[in-house]
Structures are given as structure tokens and as C-alpha cells.
Design a protein around this motif. Structure first.
Motif, short mmCIF file in Angstrom:
data_model
loop_
_atom_site.label_atom_id
_atom_site.label_comp_id
_atom_site.label_asym_id
_atom_site.label_seq_id
_atom_site.Cartn_x
_atom_site.Cartn_y
_atom_site.Cartn_z
N ASN A 1 45.90 53.21 46.43
CA ASN A 1 45.08 52.51 45.57
C ASN A 1 44.03 53.45 44.93
O ASN A 1 43.24 54.05 45.66
CB ASN A 1 44.30 51.50 46.47
N ASP A 2 43.85 53.35 43.65
CA ASP A 2 42.73 54.25 43.09
C ASP A 2 41.67 53.14 42.45
O ASP A 2 41.75 52.05 42.81
CB ASP A 2 43.26 55.02 41.93
N ALA A 3 40.81 53.84 41.98
CA ALA A 3 39.61 52.88 41.55
C ALA A 3 39.85 51.54 40.63
O ALA A 3 39.42 50.68 40.80
CB ALA A 3 38.29 53.77 40.78
N ASN A 4 40.79 52.06 39.62
CA ASN A 4 41.23 50.78 38.85
C ASN A 4 41.90 49.84 39.70
O ASN A 4 41.72 48.54 39.33
CB ASN A 4 42.33 51.41 37.81
N SER A 5 42.55 49.88 40.54
CA SER A 5 43.43 48.75 41.27
C SER A 5 42.25 48.33 42.40
O SER A 5 42.49 47.18 42.48
CB SER A 5 44.57 49.70 42.24
N VAL A 6 41.40 48.78 42.90
CA VAL A 6 40.24 48.21 43.58
C VAL A 6 39.59 47.28 42.66
O VAL A 6 39.45 46.11 43.26
CB VAL A 6 39.37 49.37 44.23
N LEU A 7 39.14 47.59 41.67
CA LEU A 7 38.50 46.76 40.74
C LEU A 7 39.27 45.86 39.76
O LEU A 7 38.63 44.89 39.30
CB LEU A 7 37.42 47.46 39.68
N GLY A 8 40.56 45.97 39.91
CA GLY A 8 41.40 45.00 38.82
C GLY A 8 41.30 43.69 38.90
O GLY A 8 41.02 42.82 38.31
N ALA A 9 41.61 43.35 40.24
CA ALA A 9 41.53 41.91 40.75
C ALA A 9 40.22 41.31 40.70
O ALA A 9 40.24 40.16 40.22
CB ALA A 9 41.83 41.81 42.11
N TRP A 10 39.08 42.00 40.83
CA TRP A 10 37.77 41.86 40.71
C TRP A 10 37.47 41.27 39.23
O TRP A 10 36.76 40.28 38.73
CB TRP A 10 36.82 42.72 41.31
N ASP A 11 37.81 42.29 38.35
CA ASP A 11 37.60 42.18 37.04
C ASP A 11 38.22 40.82 36.42
O ASP A 11 37.71 40.14 35.64
CB ASP A 11 38.12 43.37 36.12
N GLY B 1 31.86 27.82 40.99
CA GLY B 1 31.97 28.95 40.03
C GLY B 1 32.22 30.38 40.89
O GLY B 1 32.31 31.35 40.12
N ALA B 2 32.13 30.20 42.13
CA ALA B 2 32.26 31.63 42.71
C ALA B 2 33.62 32.33 42.76
O ALA B 2 34.69 31.45 42.82
CB ALA B 2 31.76 31.60 44.29
N THR B 3 33.88 33.51 42.93
CA THR B 3 34.80 34.33 42.81
C THR B 3 35.35 34.58 44.07
O THR B 3 34.74 34.46 45.34
CB THR B 3 34.85 35.64 42.04
N HIS B 4 36.68 35.18 44.31
CA HIS B 4 36.96 35.85 45.53
C HIS B 4 36.17 36.91 46.11
O HIS B 4 36.02 37.03 47.38
CB HIS B 4 38.46 36.36 45.09
N PHE B 5 35.39 37.53 45.26
CA PHE B 5 34.43 38.62 45.79
C PHE B 5 32.87 38.04 45.62
O PHE B 5 31.96 39.02 45.42
CB PHE B 5 34.61 39.82 44.81
N VAL B 6 32.78 36.88 46.05
CA VAL B 6 31.40 36.09 46.10
C VAL B 6 30.41 37.03 46.84
O VAL B 6 29.26 37.12 46.54
CB VAL B 6 31.55 34.71 46.31
N HIS B 7 30.93 37.78 47.97
CA HIS B 7 29.78 38.23 48.91
C HIS B 7 29.35 39.75 48.33
O HIS B 7 28.34 40.17 48.64
CB HIS B 7 30.74 38.66 50.21
N LEU B 8 30.10 40.08 47.14
CA LEU B 8 29.74 41.33 46.39
C LEU B 8 28.96 40.94 45.01
O LEU B 8 28.68 42.00 44.24
CB LEU B 8 30.75 42.12 46.00
N ALA C 1 33.33 53.36 48.77
CA ALA C 1 33.63 53.20 50.48
C ALA C 1 35.13 53.00 50.61
O ALA C 1 35.58 53.58 51.53
CB ALA C 1 32.85 51.96 50.73
N ALA C 2 35.83 52.69 49.47
CA ALA C 2 37.15 52.43 49.63
C ALA C 2 37.82 53.71 49.71
O ALA C 2 38.84 54.09 50.57
CB ALA C 2 37.98 51.50 48.86
N LEU C 3 37.42 54.56 48.68
CA LEU C 3 38.14 55.78 48.63
C LEU C 3 37.94 56.96 49.72
O LEU C 3 38.56 57.55 50.29
CB LEU C 3 37.76 56.35 47.33
N ASN C 4 36.64 56.59 50.32
CA ASN C 4 35.96 57.48 51.47
C ASN C 4 36.44 56.92 52.74
O ASN C 4 36.34 57.78 53.56
CB ASN C 4 34.29 57.47 51.44
N SER C 5 37.16 55.99 52.91
CA SER C 5 37.95 55.54 54.10
C SER C 5 38.88 56.33 54.31
O SER C 5 39.46 56.24 55.41
CB SER C 5 38.17 53.90 54.09
N TYR D 1 31.30 49.67 46.19
CA TYR D 1 32.50 49.25 46.93
C TYR D 1 33.49 50.25 46.70
O TYR D 1 34.40 50.48 47.65
CB TYR D 1 32.72 47.90 46.15
N VAL D 2 33.73 50.68 45.51
CA VAL D 2 35.00 51.67 45.28
C VAL D 2 34.80 52.99 45.95
O VAL D 2 35.82 53.34 46.52
CB VAL D 2 35.05 52.09 43.59
#
Length: 245
Positions: free
Chosen positions: A105-115, A219-226, A138-142, A135-136
Motif C-alpha cells: 500500500n502506497d500513499a495513494n492507496s491509503v488516501l484513495g478510499a478517503w478521497d 453526513g459523516a464518512t468512513h474516516f469520521v474520526h480523522l 504513520a501507515a508507511l512508518n509502520s 495518517y499516511v
């Protein structure tokens, strides 16, 4: 995951994730000198949190599930029948060949669903760019190997996707009737992961939970906590805060 992804079946199914949660919960209980703790799980984390709470009810003071699958209908537009998640040669089977043991998973795949979940062109109206970057990062640095690839990408086990596929086609992973903690079910109105049937079946099965509250955040998204506070995050925090007090 140091081996090629096609060397293994999907790694880290829910039973293994729950063992990890169990180790962490016991560590927190020892450090804080408490018998029970509250658990919050988002999406797949909700599946795991609910599963854990069904196995160790005596260790959970409150269960909070955000945008999680449970047992919905047999239809799911993103990971159910007829999607890339289903093996075309074996209907009702997860497509292991499309994922293998893990995926990159790269940065684009991490943000794609959110976008795609944000209904405005300027995503900064909905989320703070600094939060998206954190967010990106933290994911990459994991994953210590992320920056050895171009573009940087982290490895994520495919076991969670396999379990989610089976939930998406109507199977049941864990039994909410075994949960004895107060349970808060939170859903973003624009969530693409969970379905109305998931929360309806979950609420109906929580027969031994002393308090059950289901909240759909407008109106909230799947990523509402962010997302930004005014896009549902403050409502989310208020609901959690009032429920666990």
C-alpha cells in the motif's frame, strides 16, 4: 512477510488478531491495576474488538464499534459477490490469488478510499491536510521496509480482507450475544464499509449487553474520526465521551 506474497495464504486472520488484542489488554490491565478496559475498534478493528469482547467479556467495561461489519446481507458493492475479492473460479471463496499473504500500500492507496468518500472536490474542506499527512506517514512508518520501495509502500496482511469478504457475503464471524459490556455502535452516514443490516443485526444480537446505543452520524464518512470536527468528528467524540462515563 519477508517472503513473496504468493508464498502464503492470507496472513493474520481474526483469531490471530484477537490473540494480539488479548496480550495488549492484559498488559494495560496490569499497568493500570484494573479488571476491565473499554475497547474501541474502527472497521476491521471493530470486527476484532467485538470478537475479543465475545471471548473475554469479563475484561471489557465498554465496547465501541465504528463503521464495522457484523452480519449483513449477502450483498456488498466493494468486497462482496462479484468483486475482485471473490474467486471467479470458486464463488463464495475469497480470491487469495488477488491478494496472497499480504499486499503493498502506497500513499495513494491509503488516501484513495478517503478521497472518494468525501463529497467535495477540495478535500481540505473536509479534513486537515496535516492530519492526512500524519495518517499516511504513520501507515508507511509502520513497516521498516516501506522506504526500500519506490514509491514507499507498507505491507499489510490479507487475512483481514478475507474475513471481511466472508462477512460481506453474509457469514458471521463472532456472536454478539456473548458480549456483556455496554455497547455503542457508531456509523457514518456516508460509510461505504458497514451496511444498515450490519448494525441492525448487531443491535438485535446484543441480548446480554446492559446498554446498547446505535448512532448514525449525519453526513459523516468512513474516516469520521480523522475528519474535521464539524464534519462529524466532534459528534463522534461527544458520543464516546458520554457513553463511557
Amino acid at each position: 512477510m519477508d517472503e513473496p506474497p504468493n508464498s502464503h495464504a492470507p496472513l493474520v486472520r481474526s483469531d490471530e488478531a484477537v490473540r494480539d488484542i488479548s496480550a495488549l489488554v492484559d498488559s494495560v490491565r496490569r499497568r493500570r491495576h484494573v479488571a476491565r478496559i473499554a475497547i474501541l475498534g474502527w472497521a476491521t478493528g471493530g470486527q476484532w474488538g467485538g470478537y475479543y469482547a465475545s471471548l473475554y467479556p469479563e475484561k471489557v467495561s465498554a465496547l465501541i464499534l465504528l463503521n464495522s461489519l457484523y452480519r449483513g446481507s449477502s450483498q456488498h458493492p466493494f468486497i462482496g459477490h462479484g468483486t475482485d475479492s471473490e474467486d471467479p473460479a470458486q464463488p463464495n471463496h475469497f480470491n487469495q490469488h488477488a491478494c496472497g499473504g499480504y499486499r503493498l500500500n502506497d500513499a495513494n492507496s491509503v488516501l484513495g478510499a478517503w478521497d472518494r468518500n468525501i463529497p467535495v472536490d477540495d478535500k481540505s474542506e473536509w479534513r486537515d491536510p496535516a492530519v492526512a499527512k500524519a495518517y499516511v506517514d504513520a501507515a508507511l512508518n509502520s513497516d521498516s521496509t516501506s522506504h526500500s520501495r519506490t514509491p514507499p509502500s507498507f505491507r499489510s496482511p490479507c487475512g483481514a480482507l478475507e474475513d471481511s469478504f466472508y462477512l460481506a457475503i453474509g457469514r458471521q464471524l463472532w456472536d454478539a450475544s456473548l458480549v456483556t459490556a455496554p455497547t455503542l455502535v457508531l456509523v457514518g452516514e456516508r460509510d461505504f464499509w458497514s451496511r444498515p443490516e450490519d448494525r441492525e443485526h448487531l443491535a438485535a444480537d446484543l441480548v446480554h449487553s446492559p446498554a446498547v446505543r446505535v448512532v448514525v452520524i449525519p453526513g459523516a464518512t468512513h474516516f469520521v474520526h480523522l475528519d474535521r470536527s464539524e464534519r462529524g468528528r466532534q459528534v463522534l467524540l461527544n458520543e464516546i465521551d458520554s457513553f463511557v462515563k
